[in-house]
Design a protein around this motif. Structure first.
Motif, PDB file in Angstrom:
ATOM      1  N   ILE A 159      65.809  75.700  27.419  1.00 36.92           N
ATOM      2  CA  ILE A 159      66.055  77.046  26.906  1.00 36.92           C
ATOM      3  C   ILE A 159      66.165  77.036  25.387  1.00 36.92           C
ATOM      4  N   TYR A 160      66.848  76.043  24.839  1.00 38.79           N
ATOM      5  CA  TYR A 160      66.995  75.921  23.384  1.00 38.79           C
ATOM      6  C   TYR A 160      65.631  75.779  22.709  1.00 38.79           C
ATOM      7  N   ASN A 161      64.765  74.940  23.273  1.00 40.36           N
ATOM      8  CA  ASN A 161      63.457  74.707  22.662  1.00 40.36           C
ATOM      9  C   ASN A 161      62.533  75.919  22.774  1.00 40.36           C
ATOM     10  N   ILE A 162      62.618  76.637  23.889  1.00 39.59           N
ATOM     11  CA  ILE A 162      61.834  77.870  24.003  1.00 39.59           C
ATOM     12  C   ILE A 162      62.306  78.873  22.960  1.00 39.59           C
ATOM     13  N   SER A 163      63.606  78.970  22.764  1.00 41.99           N
ATOM     14  CA  SER A 163      64.165  79.870  21.756  1.00 41.99           C
ATOM     15  C   SER A 163      63.690  79.485  20.352  1.00 41.99           C
ATOM     16  N   PRO A 170      68.582  82.534  23.193  1.00 47.49           N
ATOM     17  CA  PRO A 170      68.892  81.759  24.400  1.00 47.49           C
ATOM     18  C   PRO A 170      69.471  82.605  25.525  1.00 47.49           C
ATOM     19  N   GLU A 171      70.315  83.601  25.174  1.00 43.97           N
ATOM     20  CA  GLU A 171      70.916  84.462  26.202  1.00 43.97           C
ATOM     21  C   GLU A 171      69.844  85.253  26.954  1.00 43.97           C
ATOM     22  N   THR A 172      68.825  85.699  26.222  1.00 45.33           N
ATOM     23  CA  THR A 172      67.735  86.458  26.852  1.00 45.33           C
ATOM     24  C   THR A 172      66.936  85.572  27.796  1.00 45.33           C
ATOM     25  N   ILE A 173      66.653  84.340  27.362  1.00 48.07           N
ATOM     26  CA  ILE A 173      65.895  83.411  28.200  1.00 48.07           C
ATOM     27  C   ILE A 173      66.666  83.077  29.470  1.00 48.07           C
ATOM     28  N   LYS A 174      67.975  82.922  29.364  1.00 51.89           N
ATOM     29  CA  LYS A 174      68.807  82.639  30.533  1.00 51.89           C
ATOM     30  C   LYS A 174      68.713  83.769  31.552  1.00 51.89           C
ATOM     31  N   LYS A 175      68.654  85.016  31.051  1.00 52.18           N
ATOM     32  CA  LYS A 175      68.507  86.165  31.947  1.00 52.18           C
ATOM     33  C   LYS A 175      67.169  86.111  32.675  1.00 52.18           C
ATOM     34  N   PHE A 176      66.099  85.717  31.950  1.00 55.75           N
ATOM     35  CA  PHE A 176      64.786  85.565  32.579  1.00 55.75           C
ATOM     36  C   PHE A 176      64.848  84.532  33.694  1.00 55.75           C
TER      37      PHE A 176
END
Length: 198
Positions: A159-163, A170-176
């Motif tokens: 998640i960190y690397n995608i961000s 990161p919070e948005t990616i976690k929701k995905f």
């Protein structure tokens, strides 16, 4: 079944030289990821990248992505992270193309292409899901705790690397991940996963 590319070549008597299609597109500095990512596929991709990196440094590299769904029992959740780390370590530059479904964490490979050279077809999809794991028996409580701590750490690292590679927090990616959301090419453009819809 591997499709064959035939090319006539006269050497003494008439002979026929042939390639499989994968080798032929590989000659053009194209890598195609068209299977679910696992250890074997990652080793194959890394060997291709090493060859291009060592022998064709001055040529444009392109990675085309269309990864189908993977069954939970066979999915190795760290394989794509290994591939991403390797690409970053050797500073392998490439243009990335999502030509269908960019499934699981291969979005990390898509988004880490050369900025302004990350593309998605009009009807392509990026699908973020929570990290899948291999089915395995854990014998005791201590092993269970260690396993899930390791899993959570690696998921947060992805998640960190995608961000880092996109405009997503990161919070948005976690929701995905939690909601198993699919992202259209237009949304991927908005979020900075790709640079252009083609």
């Amino acid at each position: 079944c591997i499709n064959k590319y035939f090319k006539n070549k006269r050497i003494g008597k008439n002979t026929k030289k042939f390639y499989d299609i994968s080798s032929k597109i590989y000659e053009k500095n194209i890598i195609f990821i068209g299977q679910p990512i696992n250890t074997f596929i990652v080793q194959l991709l890394i060997s291709q990248v090493i060859f291009l990196f060592m022998n064709r440094k001055n040529e444009k590299n392109r990675i085309f992505i269309n990864t189908p769904y993977q069954t939970k029992n066979n999915f190795l959740y760290t394989s794509d992270l290994y591939l991403y780390n390797f690409l970053q370590t050797i500073r392998f530059e490439y243009s990335s193309y999502n030509i269908g479904l960019c499934n699981y964490d291969i979005g990390l490979i898509l988004s880490s292409g050369i900025k302004s050279n990350r593309y998605g077809l009009k009807n392509s999809i990026v699908l973020f899901t929570e990290t899948e794991i291999n089915s395995k028996r854990i014998s005791n409580k201590k092993d269970t705790v260690t396993f899930w701590k390791d899993l959570l750490y690696k998921q947060n690292l992805i998640i960190y690397n995608i961000s880092k590679e996109t405009q997503l927090k990161p919070e948005t990616i976690k929701k995905f991940y939690l909601r198993k959301l699919s992202i259209s090419s237009q949304e991927a453009l908005k979020f900075g996963i790709i640079d252009k819809v083609i």
